[in-house]
Design an enzyme around this catalytic site. Structure first.
Site, PDB file in Angstrom:
ATOM      1  N   LYS A   1       0.798   3.989  -2.899  1.00 52.37           N
ATOM      2  CA  LYS A   1       0.783   5.350  -2.523  1.00 52.37           C
ATOM      3  C   LYS A   1       1.709   6.374  -2.926  1.00 52.37           C
ATOM      4  O   LYS A   1       1.555   7.515  -3.589  1.00 52.37           O
ATOM      5  CB  LYS A   1       0.045   5.580  -1.198  1.00 52.37           C
TER       6      LYS A   1
ATOM      7  N   TYR B   1       1.080  -1.161   0.137  1.00 50.80           N
ATOM      8  CA  TYR B   1      -0.021  -0.025   0.086  1.00 50.80           C
ATOM      9  C   TYR B   1       0.854   1.091  -0.035  1.00 50.80           C
ATOM     10  O   TYR B   1       0.670   2.149  -0.760  1.00 50.80           O
ATOM     11  CB  TYR B   1      -0.971  -0.127   1.041  1.00 50.80           C
TER      12      TYR B   1
HETATM   13  N1  NAD Z   1     -10.505   5.458   4.729  1.00 49.78           N
HETATM   14  C1  NAD Z   1      -9.576   5.856   5.159  1.00 49.78           C
HETATM   15  O1  NAD Z   1      -9.239   6.512   6.344  1.00 49.78           O
HETATM   16  C2  NAD Z   1      -8.416   6.391   4.044  1.00 49.78           C
HETATM   17  C3  NAD Z   1      -7.077   6.991   4.486  1.00 49.78           C
HETATM   18  C4  NAD Z   1      -6.353   7.322   3.802  1.00 49.78           C
HETATM   19  C5  NAD Z   1      -6.529   7.230   2.364  1.00 49.78           C
HETATM   20  N2  NAD Z   1      -7.618   6.393   1.787  1.00 49.78           N
HETATM   21  C6  NAD Z   1      -7.904   6.112   0.509  1.00 49.78           C
HETATM   22  O2  NAD Z   1      -8.998   6.655  -0.045  1.00 49.78           O
HETATM   23  C7  NAD Z   1      -9.682   5.665  -1.029  1.00 49.78           C
HETATM   24  C8  NAD Z   1     -11.102   5.120  -0.761  1.00 49.78           C
HETATM   25  O3  NAD Z   1     -10.586   4.444   0.616  1.00 49.78           O
HETATM   26  P1  NAD Z   1     -12.072   3.931   1.429  1.00 49.78           P
HETATM   27  O4  NAD Z   1     -11.806   4.007   2.870  1.00 49.78           O
HETATM   28  O5  NAD Z   1     -13.350   5.011   1.052  1.00 49.78           O
HETATM   29  O6  NAD Z   1     -12.473   2.484   0.740  1.00 49.78           O
HETATM   30  P2  NAD Z   1     -13.542   1.813   0.397  1.00 49.78           P
HETATM   31  O7  NAD Z   1     -13.256   0.302   0.444  1.00 49.78           O
HETATM   32  O8  NAD Z   1     -14.903   2.151   1.055  1.00 49.78           O
HETATM   33  O9  NAD Z   1     -13.731   2.341  -1.043  1.00 49.78           O
HETATM   34  C9  NAD Z   1     -12.846   1.664  -2.171  1.00 49.78           C
HETATM   35  C10 NAD Z   1     -13.865   1.993  -3.203  1.00 49.78           C
HETATM   36  O10 NAD Z   1     -13.044   1.421  -4.286  1.00 49.78           O
HETATM   37  C11 NAD Z   1     -13.308   0.235  -4.979  1.00 49.78           C
HETATM   38  N3  NAD Z   1     -12.744  -0.677  -5.874  1.00 49.78           N
HETATM   39  C12 NAD Z   1     -11.865  -1.306  -5.187  1.00 49.78           C
HETATM   40  N4  NAD Z   1     -11.150  -2.032  -6.161  1.00 49.78           N
HETATM   41  C13 NAD Z   1     -11.775  -1.499  -7.504  1.00 49.78           C
HETATM   42  C14 NAD Z   1     -11.569  -2.051  -8.621  1.00 49.78           C
HETATM   43  N5  NAD Z   1     -10.501  -2.740  -9.337  1.00 49.78           N
HETATM   44  N6  NAD Z   1     -12.116  -1.274  -9.585  1.00 49.78           N
HETATM   45  C15 NAD Z   1     -13.165  -0.344  -9.311  1.00 49.78           C
HETATM   46  N7  NAD Z   1     -13.359  -0.100  -8.156  1.00 49.78           N
HETATM   47  C16 NAD Z   1     -12.615  -0.662  -7.342  1.00 49.78           C
HETATM   48  C17 NAD Z   1     -14.600  -0.273  -4.080  1.00 49.78           C
HETATM   49  O11 NAD Z   1     -15.491  -0.967  -4.590  1.00 49.78           O
HETATM   50  C18 NAD Z   1     -14.940   1.060  -3.282  1.00 49.78           C
HETATM   51  O12 NAD Z   1     -16.080   1.467  -4.194  1.00 49.78           O
HETATM   52  C19 NAD Z   1      -8.789   4.760  -1.142  1.00 49.78           C
HETATM   53  O13 NAD Z   1      -7.757   4.910  -2.154  1.00 49.78           O
HETATM   54  C20 NAD Z   1      -7.895   4.654   0.230  1.00 49.78           C
HETATM   55  O14 NAD Z   1      -6.486   4.033   0.179  1.00 49.78           O
HETATM   56  C21 NAD Z   1      -8.606   6.147   2.806  1.00 49.78           C
END
Ligand code: NAD
Length: 259
Positions: A158, A154
């Protein structure tokens, strides 16, 4: 409205941060292509945006497949006529000790987080160049500043997103295109629910995280939507190659504190 009449693609818009981004974009006047693999969840997000008076379509797509991405970009153009903003938000993560990690663990993260970002960006770039305008917001992470154990793929993906963002910012600045990253801290999504569900002592868990976030709380998906909308809008017209932390001060704190 900040994004009036702009056409935006938001990947991973079926849950979590992607929903917050799609909702705020629609609220701020954008026409939104909500892209995700899961049809039922994605369509329900679109229904809810339309119920609020927004303009959105659902497009099913696995961002790690080149054919699927090319078809998704074409469907967006068919629906809205152009593309102004691409938000690469789809991402996956898991925690595993590095010595136990398999090649398929590595590939799974790279395929969505890094290859997906590359494919979606590449599929939009010719159109952006033809239009002479367009911008990309890549949703990275606070892991691009500091890391936690068990997240090597990851973190590598990133950091790769940030590298690609800066490279493209430099390559296309003179042609009117912008590329930026938004790096969320801990946000109220499934991951925060999982952390709380997995805690042996919930009270201690909450105290620990509050102490490690100077603002004393996790962020909301709406706050991520608002920050992304700013970077995607003309208000950020002189910002390119940036990696904006949206983390309640988490990565500015010198020492992480145990309670
Ligand atoms: N939630 C957090 O605290 C947090 C913190 C830092 C970064 N992020 C980043 O934010 C982004 C969203 O994270 P989240 O927590 O909302 O996660 P989440 O799992 O709720 O959402 C991720 C989304 O990506 C989609 N996805 C996964 N693989 C896919 C693919 N191959 N094709 C199309 N869609 C796909 C999933 O279906 C989902 O809709 C991610 O990139 C994550 O790394 C999240």
């Amino acid at each position: 409205m900040r994004l009036n009449e702009k056409v935006a693609i938001v990947t991973g818009a079926s849950s979590g941060i992607g929903v917050g981004i799609a909702e705020v974009f629609a609220e701020q006047g954008a026409k939104v292509a909500c892209v995700a693999r899961r049809q039922e969840e994605g369509e329900s997000v679109v229904r809810s945006i339309r119920d609020q008076g927004g303009n959105a379509v659902f497009i099913q797509c696995d961002v790690s497949s080149e054919d699927a991405v090319l078809a998704m970009v074409q469907k967006t153009v068919d629906a809205f006529g152009r593309i102004d903003v691409l938000v690469n938000n789809a991402g996956v993560n898991f925690v595993r000790a590095f010595e136990e990690m398999t090649v398929s663990d590595w590939d799974r993260v790279m395929e969505v987080d890094l290859r997906g970002t590359f494919l979606c960006t590449k599929a939009c770039i010719q159109l952006f160049l033809k239009q002479g305008t367009g911008n990309v917001v890549n949703i990275a992470s606070v892991h691009t500043q500091a890391c936690l154990p068990g997240a090597a793929p990851y973190d590598a993906a990133k950091w790769g997103m940030v590298g690609m963002t800066k490279a493209l910012a430099v390559e296309y600045a003179s042609q009117g295109l912008r590329f930026n990253c938004l790096s969320p801290g801990l946000i109220d999504t499934q991951i925060w629910k999982d952390i709380q569900d997995g805690a042996e002592d919930l009270d201690a868990c909450l105290k620990h995280w509050r102490a490690n976030i100077p603002m004393g709380r996790v962020g909301t998906i709406r706050e991520m939507g608002l920050a992304t909308a700013f970077l995607a809008s003309d208000d950020a017209s002189y910002i390119t190659g940036a990696n904006l932390m949206a983390d309640g001060g988490m990565t500015s704190q010198l020492i992480s504190r145990e309670i």
